[in-house]
Design a protein around this motif. Structure first.
Motif, PDB file in Angstrom:
ATOM      1  N   LEU A  33       0.824  -1.213   0.000  1.00 34.18           N
ATOM      2  CA  LEU A  33       0.000   0.000   0.000  1.00 34.18           C
ATOM      3  C   LEU A  33       0.862   1.269   0.000  1.00 34.18           C
ATOM      4  CD1 LEU A  33      -2.868  -1.009   2.440  1.00 34.18           C
ATOM      5  CD2 LEU A  33      -3.100  -0.422   0.017  1.00 34.18           C
ATOM      6  N   TYR A  34       1.903   1.285   0.827  1.00 38.73           N
ATOM      7  CA  TYR A  34       2.780   2.460   0.836  1.00 38.73           C
ATOM      8  C   TYR A  34       3.496   2.623  -0.495  1.00 38.73           C
ATOM      9  CZ  TYR A  34       2.127   4.210   5.543  1.00 38.73           C
ATOM     10  OH  TYR A  34       1.588   4.796   6.665  1.00 38.73           O
ATOM     11  N   GLY A  35       3.866   1.506  -1.119  1.00 37.90           N
ATOM     12  CA  GLY A  35       4.483   1.592  -2.444  1.00 37.90           C
ATOM     13  C   GLY A  35       3.528   2.174  -3.473  1.00 37.90           C
ATOM     14  N   VAL A  36       2.290   1.712  -3.464  1.00 36.10           N
ATOM     15  CA  VAL A  36       1.276   2.236  -4.384  1.00 36.10           C
ATOM     16  C   VAL A  36       1.052   3.726  -4.133  1.00 36.10           C
ATOM     17  CG1 VAL A  36      -1.193   2.160  -4.967  1.00 36.10           C
ATOM     18  CG2 VAL A  36       0.119   0.037  -4.803  1.00 36.10           C
ATOM     19  N   PHE A  37       0.951   4.115  -2.870  1.00 37.95           N
ATOM     20  CA  PHE A  37       0.725   5.528  -2.557  1.00 37.95           C
ATOM     21  C   PHE A  37       1.943   6.388  -2.889  1.00 37.95           C
ATOM     22  CE2 PHE A  37      -3.239   4.363  -0.899  1.00 37.95           C
ATOM     23  CZ  PHE A  37      -3.985   5.528  -0.807  1.00 37.95           C
ATOM     24  N   THR A  38       3.134   5.821  -2.799  1.00 38.36           N
ATOM     25  CA  THR A  38       4.331   6.552  -3.220  1.00 38.36           C
ATOM     26  C   THR A  38       4.227   6.892  -4.700  1.00 38.36           C
ATOM     27  OG1 THR A  38       5.718   5.449  -1.577  1.00 38.36           O
ATOM     28  CG2 THR A  38       6.849   6.447  -3.461  1.00 38.36           C
ATOM     29  N   VAL A  39       3.912   5.893  -5.505  1.00 39.77           N
ATOM     30  CA  VAL A  39       3.796   6.102  -6.954  1.00 39.77           C
ATOM     31  C   VAL A  39       2.638   7.049  -7.276  1.00 39.77           C
ATOM     32  CG1 VAL A  39       3.324   4.960  -9.159  1.00 39.77           C
ATOM     33  CG2 VAL A  39       4.894   3.911  -7.521  1.00 39.77           C
ATOM     34  N   ALA A  40       1.500   6.855  -6.617  1.00 33.03           N
ATOM     35  CA  ALA A  40       0.330   7.692  -6.891  1.00 33.03           C
ATOM     36  C   ALA A  40       0.589   9.156  -6.547  1.00 33.03           C
ATOM     37  CB  ALA A  40      -0.883   7.172  -6.117  1.00 33.03           C
ATOM     38  N   ALA A  41       1.109   9.400  -5.355  1.00 27.74           N
ATOM     39  CA  ALA A  41       1.347  10.784  -4.929  1.00 27.74           C
ATOM     40  C   ALA A  41       2.447  11.435  -5.754  1.00 27.74           C
ATOM     41  CB  ALA A  41       1.694  10.825  -3.444  1.00 27.74           C
ATOM     42  N   ALA A  42       3.512  10.691  -6.038  1.00 27.25           N
ATOM     43  CA  ALA A  42       4.609  11.252  -6.834  1.00 27.25           C
ATOM     44  C   ALA A  42       4.141  11.554  -8.257  1.00 27.25           C
ATOM     45  CB  ALA A  42       5.795  10.290  -6.847  1.00 27.25           C
ATOM     46  N   SER A  43       3.441  10.614  -8.865  1.00 26.65           N
ATOM     47  CA  SER A  43       2.951  10.816 -10.237  1.00 26.65           C
ATOM     48  C   SER A  43       2.026  12.010 -10.310  1.00 26.65           C
ATOM     49  CB  SER A  43       2.217   9.573 -10.730  1.00 26.65           C
ATOM     50  OG  SER A  43       3.050   8.455 -10.698  1.00 26.65           O
ATOM     51  N   ARG A  44       1.094  12.072  -9.374  1.00 24.31           N
ATOM     52  CA  ARG A  44       0.128  13.164  -9.360  1.00 24.31           C
ATOM     53  C   ARG A  44       0.838  14.510  -9.218  1.00 24.31           C
ATOM     54  NH1 ARG A  44      -5.340  13.426  -5.884  1.00 24.31           N
ATOM     55  NH2 ARG A  44      -5.987  15.494  -6.493  1.00 24.31           N
ATOM     56  N   SER A  45       1.756  14.605  -8.263  1.00 30.79           N
ATOM     57  CA  SER A  45       2.422  15.887  -8.031  1.00 30.79           C
ATOM     58  C   SER A  45       3.322  16.283  -9.200  1.00 30.79           C
ATOM     59  CB  SER A  45       3.207  15.862  -6.724  1.00 30.79           C
ATOM     60  OG  SER A  45       4.260  14.931  -6.781  1.00 30.79           O
ATOM     61  N   ILE A  46       4.013  15.335  -9.785  1.00 31.78           N
ATOM     62  CA  ILE A  46       4.893  15.650 -10.915  1.00 31.78           C
ATOM     63  C   ILE A  46       4.082  16.167 -12.100  1.00 31.78           C
ATOM     64  CG2 ILE A  46       6.413  14.632 -12.673  1.00 31.78           C
ATOM     65  CD1 ILE A  46       7.484  12.800 -10.372  1.00 31.78           C
ATOM     66  N   VAL A  47       3.006  15.455 -12.431  1.00 35.42           N
ATOM     67  CA  VAL A  47       2.162  15.886 -13.550  1.00 35.42           C
ATOM     68  C   VAL A  47       1.571  17.259 -13.268  1.00 35.42           C
ATOM     69  CG1 VAL A  47       0.002  15.409 -14.775  1.00 35.42           C
ATOM     70  CG2 VAL A  47       1.653  13.578 -14.404  1.00 35.42           C
TER      71      VAL A  47
END
Length: 146
Positions: A33-47
Motif C-alpha cells: 500500500l505504501y508503495g502504491v501511494f508513493t507512486v500515486a502521490a509522486a505521479s500526481r504531483s509531478i504531472v
C-alpha cells in the motif's frame, strides 16, 4: 530479493539476527500500500507541477511531500530492524499529523487549495486510506514481534 538484502533485513541494529522482517505477514500489505501511494502521490504531483504549477503550488508541493514520506516509510518497512522501525513510526506519526492538518485546512479554507492533494479532505479522494494507513502502520509497528 538478493541474498545480501535478505541478510540485512534479518539483522538487528546490534548485528544479531532477529528472524523478523517488518515487511512480512500483514506488514507485506503495508509495504504494498505504501508503495502504491508513493507512486500515486509522486505521479500526481509531478504531472500537476509540470502542467500547471502556478494554479495551486501549495497543493502540488504537499502531494510531493506526501510521496517522499510514503517512500521513506516503504523503505523503512522493507529494510526492517530496530532503527527502521523507529524511523517508520516517526514518519507514520508525521504522516498522520499531515493528513489531519491538511484535511482540516482544506475544510476550513478551501480557497487555499484550488486543486486537491493526496491528504485533502482527510484523503477522501483516495477512499480515506491516507488517514487509515498511518494508524494501521503504527499499530503494526508497535505490535509486530521485535
Amino acid at each position: 530479493m538478493s541474498e545480501h538484502t535478505t541478510d540485512m533485513s534479518e539483522r538487528t541494529d546490534a548485528g544479531e539476527r532477529s528472524g523478523f522482517d517488518l515487511g512480512q505477514g500483514p506488514g507485506r500489505l503495508l509495504v504494498w500500500l505504501y508503495g502504491v501511494f508513493t507512486v500515486a502521490a509522486a505521479s500526481r504531483s509531478i504531472v500537476q507541477m509540470i502542467m500547471d504549477f502556478g494554479r495551486a503550488p501549495l497543493a502540488y508541493v504537499l502531494s510531493a511531500a506526501a510521496a517522499v514520506v510514503y517512500a521513506f516509510i516503504t523503505y523503512s518497512l522493507v529494510r526492517g530492524g530496530g532503527r527502521a522501525r523507529r524511523a517508520a513510526l516517526v514518519c507514520c506519526a508525521a504522516e498522520l499529523v499531515g493528513v489531519v492538518t491538511v484535511g482540516t485546512w482544506t475544510l476550513l479554507e478551501p480557497s487555499a487549495f484550488p486543486d486537491a492533494t493526496v491528504w485533502s479532505d482527510y484523503g477522501m479522494g483516495y477512499l480515506f486510506i491516507p488517514v487509515v494507513l498511518p494508524l494501521t502502520a503504527m499499530v503494526w509497528l508497535r505490535r509486530a514481534p521485535r
